[in-house]
Design a protein around this motif. Structure first.
Motif, PDB file in Angstrom:
ATOM      1  N   TYR A 131       0.837  -1.205   0.000  1.00  0.00           N
ATOM      2  CA  TYR A 131       0.000   0.000   0.000  1.00  0.00           C
ATOM      3  C   TYR A 131       0.869   1.252   0.000  1.00  0.00           C
ATOM      4  O   TYR A 131       1.982   1.256   0.548  1.00  0.00           O
ATOM      5  CB  TYR A 131      -0.919   0.014   1.224  1.00  0.00           C
ATOM      6  CG  TYR A 131      -1.918  -1.129   1.233  1.00  0.00           C
ATOM      7  CD1 TYR A 131      -3.086  -1.064   0.477  1.00  0.00           C
ATOM      8  CD2 TYR A 131      -1.675  -2.274   1.981  1.00  0.00           C
ATOM      9  CE1 TYR A 131      -3.987  -2.113   0.480  1.00  0.00           C
ATOM     10  CE2 TYR A 131      -2.576  -3.332   1.989  1.00  0.00           C
ATOM     11  CZ  TYR A 131      -3.733  -3.243   1.233  1.00  0.00           C
ATOM     12  OH  TYR A 131      -4.624  -4.284   1.227  1.00  0.00           O
ATOM     13  N   CYS A 132       0.343   2.323  -0.570  1.00  0.00           N
ATOM     14  CA  CYS A 132       1.103   3.577  -0.632  1.00  0.00           C
ATOM     15  C   CYS A 132       1.150   4.222   0.754  1.00  0.00           C
ATOM     16  O   CYS A 132       0.104   4.568   1.313  1.00  0.00           O
ATOM     17  CB  CYS A 132       0.462   4.540  -1.621  1.00  0.00           C
ATOM     18  SG  CYS A 132       1.275   6.155  -1.629  1.00  0.00           S
ATOM     19  N   PRO A 133       2.342   4.427   1.300  1.00  0.00           N
ATOM     20  CA  PRO A 133       2.423   5.045   2.628  1.00  0.00           C
ATOM     21  C   PRO A 133       2.004   6.512   2.616  1.00  0.00           C
ATOM     22  O   PRO A 133       1.446   7.010   3.598  1.00  0.00           O
ATOM     23  CB  PRO A 133       3.914   4.900   2.992  1.00  0.00           C
ATOM     24  CG  PRO A 133       4.630   4.733   1.691  1.00  0.00           C
ATOM     25  CD  PRO A 133       3.656   4.066   0.756  1.00  0.00           C
ATOM     26  N   MET A 197       1.004   2.641  -9.963  1.00  0.00           N
ATOM     27  CA  MET A 197       0.090   3.548  -9.270  1.00  0.00           C
ATOM     28  C   MET A 197       0.247   3.440  -7.757  1.00  0.00           C
ATOM     29  O   MET A 197       0.660   2.405  -7.236  1.00  0.00           O
ATOM     30  CB  MET A 197      -1.369   3.188  -9.606  1.00  0.00           C
ATOM     31  CG  MET A 197      -1.767   3.390 -11.041  1.00  0.00           C
ATOM     32  SD  MET A 197      -3.462   2.741 -11.273  1.00  0.00           S
ATOM     33  CE  MET A 197      -3.783   3.204 -12.967  1.00  0.00           C
ATOM     34  N   CYS A 198      -0.155   4.501  -7.069  1.00  0.00           N
ATOM     35  CA  CYS A 198      -0.305   4.471  -5.619  1.00  0.00           C
ATOM     36  C   CYS A 198      -1.704   3.948  -5.305  1.00  0.00           C
ATOM     37  O   CYS A 198      -2.655   4.262  -6.019  1.00  0.00           O
ATOM     38  CB  CYS A 198      -0.180   5.873  -5.044  1.00  0.00           C
ATOM     39  SG  CYS A 198       1.439   6.609  -5.294  1.00  0.00           S
ATOM     40  N   TYR A 199      -1.821   3.207  -4.216  1.00  0.00           N
ATOM     41  CA  TYR A 199      -3.124   2.656  -3.849  1.00  0.00           C
ATOM     42  C   TYR A 199      -3.279   2.659  -2.340  1.00  0.00           C
ATOM     43  O   TYR A 199      -2.354   2.271  -1.610  1.00  0.00           O
ATOM     44  CB  TYR A 199      -3.256   1.212  -4.370  1.00  0.00           C
ATOM     45  CG  TYR A 199      -4.601   0.568  -4.079  1.00  0.00           C
ATOM     46  CD1 TYR A 199      -5.627   0.605  -5.017  1.00  0.00           C
ATOM     47  CD2 TYR A 199      -4.852  -0.058  -2.867  1.00  0.00           C
ATOM     48  CE1 TYR A 199      -6.864   0.041  -4.757  1.00  0.00           C
ATOM     49  CE2 TYR A 199      -6.090  -0.631  -2.588  1.00  0.00           C
ATOM     50  CZ  TYR A 199      -7.090  -0.582  -3.544  1.00  0.00           C
ATOM     51  OH  TYR A 199      -8.306  -1.144  -3.281  1.00  0.00           O
ATOM     52  N   SER A 253       5.742  11.653  -3.677  1.00  0.00           N
ATOM     53  CA  SER A 253       7.096  11.536  -3.150  1.00  0.00           C
ATOM     54  C   SER A 253       7.355  10.135  -2.605  1.00  0.00           C
ATOM     55  O   SER A 253       8.358   9.880  -1.953  1.00  0.00           O
ATOM     56  CB  SER A 253       7.337  12.591  -2.055  1.00  0.00           C
ATOM     57  OG  SER A 253       6.375  12.449  -1.038  1.00  0.00           O
ATOM     58  N   CYS A 254       6.450   9.209  -2.875  1.00  0.00           N
ATOM     59  CA  CYS A 254       6.608   7.822  -2.427  1.00  0.00           C
ATOM     60  C   CYS A 254       7.383   7.027  -3.488  1.00  0.00           C
ATOM     61  O   CYS A 254       7.739   7.556  -4.528  1.00  0.00           O
ATOM     62  CB  CYS A 254       5.227   7.202  -2.229  1.00  0.00           C
ATOM     63  SG  CYS A 254       4.198   7.381  -3.698  1.00  0.00           S
ATOM     64  N   ALA A 255       7.580   5.751  -3.197  1.00  0.00           N
ATOM     65  CA  ALA A 255       8.372   4.911  -4.099  1.00  0.00           C
ATOM     66  C   ALA A 255       7.498   3.948  -4.916  1.00  0.00           C
ATOM     67  O   ALA A 255       8.003   2.999  -5.503  1.00  0.00           O
ATOM     68  CB  ALA A 255       9.403   4.122  -3.290  1.00  0.00           C
ATOM     69  N   CYS A 256       6.178   4.200  -4.951  1.00  0.00           N
ATOM     70  CA  CYS A 256       5.276   3.243  -5.612  1.00  0.00           C
ATOM     71  C   CYS A 256       5.593   3.069  -7.097  1.00  0.00           C
ATOM     72  O   CYS A 256       5.485   1.974  -7.636  1.00  0.00           O
ATOM     73  CB  CYS A 256       3.829   3.682  -5.434  1.00  0.00           C
ATOM     74  SG  CYS A 256       3.312   3.763  -3.705  1.00  0.00           S
ATOM     75  N   LEU A 257       5.978   4.158  -7.736  1.00  0.00           N
ATOM     76  CA  LEU A 257       6.270   4.073  -9.164  1.00  0.00           C
ATOM     77  C   LEU A 257       7.598   3.376  -9.426  1.00  0.00           C
ATOM     78  O   LEU A 257       7.726   2.589 -10.354  1.00  0.00           O
ATOM     79  CB  LEU A 257       6.287   5.480  -9.788  1.00  0.00           C
ATOM     80  CG  LEU A 257       6.676   5.565 -11.266  1.00  0.00           C
ATOM     81  CD1 LEU A 257       5.719   4.757 -12.136  1.00  0.00           C
ATOM     82  CD2 LEU A 257       6.693   7.020 -11.726  1.00  0.00           C
TER      83      LEU A 257
HETATM   84 ZN   LIG Z   1       2.584   5.908  -3.516  1.00  0.00          ZN
END
Ligand SMILES: [Zn+2]
Length: 268
Positions: A131-133, A197-199, A253-257
């Protein structure tokens, strides 16, 4: 540059969130999605909404074409997805009416098409933190600020459905330390991640699943009870969705991508 829409998969009670929605019908290389995408705005911000079970709730959890749904979202430019859903609680402290933002899932489904990577290119998704933090932190903070009962750090068990758990299954999951049970959280989350994607799952607790160990007064869940409690709490879910959409930073700014090889998005 135009803002990309925020994707929301949800139920029938959420249509009226959208301002000025335009219905867009799409097909995908993975077949037809559950329904059209409704492109509109929430608080001036573009949103792409799709009823996960189709309008009128005609598609059961095990028949949802999750790959098509995620591909359709990608075709309208979505990079961040919010997945509100009804769940059963496995723990006394996760009371009906509260909202859980899971950090982990356990997959107890079977037979669902759960990857875009069917070959010839072979890829293995890094799923330790699915999951996207960033979305989770935002939803937790905004929900708390709005006075909602929010829970984090929980595990969502996704069961095949459409039947609910037996008492033995529910007790077993509870003793594992898992938090909530749902039927649609998988493979939605991993397919989103496969597309880069972020989820975030926004799981509204509607019941105590098959009951609570040591609390014989708690009755096992019924579909009618889920619908009743969800309807009674739909305003909380709407409020949270509006808050999260409004609070999303322009850039991720997350690492999901970057955490895995994104599956190529289909063209619109
Ligand atoms: Zn994300």
């Amino acid at each position: 540059m135009a803002q990309e829409p925020v994707g929301i998969f949800g139920g029938s009670g959420l249509y009226e969130l959208l301002e000025g929605a335009e219905e867009v019908r799409l097909d995908t290389p993975f077949g037809p999605p559950s329904d059209a995408i409704f492109l509109g705005e929430i608080g001036g911000r573009p949103v792409a909404f799709m009823p996960r079970h189709g309008r009128g709730h005609t598609i059961p959890p095990h028949k949802i074409n999750f790959r098509a749904n995620l591909q359709a979202m990608s075709q309208v430019g979505v990079s961040r997805v919010l997945g509100p859903a009804a769940v059963g609680s496995l723990r006394a402290e996760l009371a009906p009416g509260s909202i859980v933002i899971p950090d982990q899932f356990v997959d107890r489904t079977w037979g669902r098409a759960d990857t875009f990577w069917d070959g010839p290119q072979v890829e293995h998704l890094a799923a330790a933190h699915p999951y996207c933090p960033e979305l989770g932190d935002l939803a937790e903070a905004r929900g708390r600020a709005a006075g909602l009962a929010m829970h984090r750090g929980q595990t969502l068990v996704v069961i095949q459905g459409p039947r609910f758990n037996t008492s033995a299954e529910s007790t077993s999951y509870s003793r594992q330390g898992w938090g909530v049970v749902g039927m649609t959280g998988y493979p939605e989350v991993v397919l989103a991640r496969e597309l880069g994607m972020c989820y975030a799952s926004l799981a509204l607790v509607t019941d105590y699943d098959a009951g609570l160990e040591g609390s014989p007064e708690v009755k096992p869940v019924s579909h009618q009870e889920v619908l009743r409690v969800f309807a009674a709490n739909i305003d909380r879910v709407k409020a949270l969705l509006s808050e999260v959409v409004a609070g999303l930073p322009e850039l991720r700014s997350c690492a999901c991508l970057s955490s895995s090889t994104p599956f190529p998005r289909s063209a619109s």
